[in-house]
Motif scaffolding. Sequence first.
Motif: not given
Length: 745
Positions: A175-181
């Motif tokens: 939540k509220g983060a930038i994800v790195i996939a």
Amino acid sequence: MRRLSVAFLSLSLAALAAEPTSAGPLRGYTAAHSASEVQWEQKFRAIPDAGRLRENMRRLAARPHHVGSPYDKDNAEWLLAQLKSYGLDAKIEQFEALFPTPKSRTLELLGTTKFIAKLEEPTLAVDSTSGQKSEQLPSYNAYSRDGDVTAPLVYVNYGAPADYEQLATMGVSVKGAIVIARYGQTWRGIKPKLAAQHGAIGCLIYSDPKDDGYARGEAYPDGPMRPSDGVQRGSVMDMPVYPGDPQTPGIGAKPGAKLIPLDQVQTITKIPVMPISYADARPFLLALGGQTVPDAWRGGLPITYKTGPSKVMAHLKLAFNWDRKPLYNVVATIPGETFPDQWVIRGNHHDGWVNGAGDPVSGASPELEEARALGDLLKQGWKPQRTILYCFWDGEEPALLGSTEWAEFHADELKQHAVAYFNSDGNGRGFFRAEGAHSLEAFINSVVKDIEDPETKMSVWKRAHLAGLLRPSPDAPADSRNRADTRIGALGSGSDYTVFIDHLGVPSVNLGFGGEDEGGGQYHSIYDDFYWYTHFQDTEFAYGKALAQTAGTMMLRMADADVIPYQFTNQADTIHNYVTEVKKLADTMHTQIKDRNTNLAEGAYTAAADPKKTSIPPPVEPVPPYFNFAPLDQASDDLTAAAAAYEKAFTAYASSGKSGVNVDLLQIEHTLTDSAGLPNRPWFQNMVYAPGFYTGYGVKTLPAVREAIEQKEWAIVDAQIVRTAAAIEREVESLKSATKTFSGT
Ligand SMILES: [Zn+2]
């Protein structure tokens, strides 16, 4: 578009019966006609030429040719000229679609040692076209929304549904983060979709060396695999909702078409998303704090992979030009002599992300050779009974744009006239692969028994069959050992067949060769070009020639048959397996949820957890009810009986030389569509085959039922069983009526 891998050796376990060599007439042919057809097919297969395949690729991949680029149009005009020079009636059918391109891209890691991502694939001296900077599209994900976000980072592995469940048990929220996939496992568009659903505000997707870099083989230009700065471009449009022009769902977009306003388009991502190389990803991964990831989440970089969140912030800023661009589909037509209103269609796209030698030219070049060979046969006096269409699609890469707009525009005609659609999209060295409608399974088997594998000299059918014995796949349960035809997998999405099978119910097949080269190594990068392909892929174009021979023979045999050689006992057998699968799925979920609730009540999760680590037990869930599968069981049984009766009558009818039933046959597969479509995505109307809502490319068979169960929408399951059973029962009626016509009663 879809990347090649060994995993789609779908033709696998098969019958141990000896391979028949021209035993009896071809299916759907009289004995005399079969003999002359075999001769035409042999003449056809002698024509495709490896040298021409190489030169076609050199020409088509000479410059970047994405939608809207000068060379994309140039290629379309060149293809048109080639087709005309073969004596074929060809034209360009133009459409248009929304196609965003980058205006600005910024990615940085803030904090004391600021890192600015390079976002650039360098020119390599040995690879001349890698330096065509002014014509290359920068690396980006098409249909990402504009955005400017600053937030901590969280690593989400492949960003699949199970990965978020895992993170939840570790107490990590996005939540509220930038994800790195990382790229892989799911189709890329699913990654930002799920990230946004879990509350993330941005998404980075990187190519981990474990998946397509140095862990798999030597990096380019020493070997085929992705180098440290290589980036996979690609679409992230929500295509499981609908593909094609986002502003005209269901309508073929000619200039002037009524458009959905941009801010109301459903299929553009909810958060900004960008692809990066592992050189650019590494500093971001190193900034992650939190727990060490589970084993299966580790990539190939020499670092400790952690979940995050990061202590420092990442900043992602993206802006795009939201323009509509022209699409140039090139279509050649060979009119049918006896049944001009029955269309046999072949297609491969011609647009690329950059130079696109592997994707799509390695498939488009053989397709062009097929057209040349058919032009030759026409000059020798051959005339197809049915009308043949050779299509070269534009705009496949962004969102299957060209094929979708064309087929939506011609939807009514296709529903009436389309017999089958044969698709390819890129080709490599190795084994024959096919996925598609199971009414064509026997037909595909019959054709590939007549094609020689260029390296082993056995038939490509035999090679795929024998190799498959060593590599069982989910598409090939053990019973296939005693089955006359090798099983083919079902189609999800990922290339131009989607609109044909999923929207219109046209029996479709996707075919090609692969598995012995690293076709994915430069997927959607500037290095997927002539130099790379001719050094590391099908360097002799031997399998390009085999593709032209295979697909072309399918076109000939389907177009020339006296009676369309659909076969439904295989389809009935496969659908029976799907019904068994969804019943088992419901059972398994019932048991799992019940057991987990019991374990929760007894405190098992708390007891098993490391008290010094964050560990959150899964929530208690309501136990699903028992569902009424009787309508599906009944429909499956009815289909089995109707298919067997049809088969018996077909054989007598076709060998007698009668052919009046063809028009009825065209409608059979179409009965499996339901105009109301799948729950929440009415564009997808096939009740047997669909791409998964949360897999993107991966297929979900009996999708309305299967996905309702998987997504725990218990309240709608019974209704979806009834709708799916009704579609199958419509086919049963249609088969019965054709059988009656065969028998003359
Ligand atoms: Zn492609």
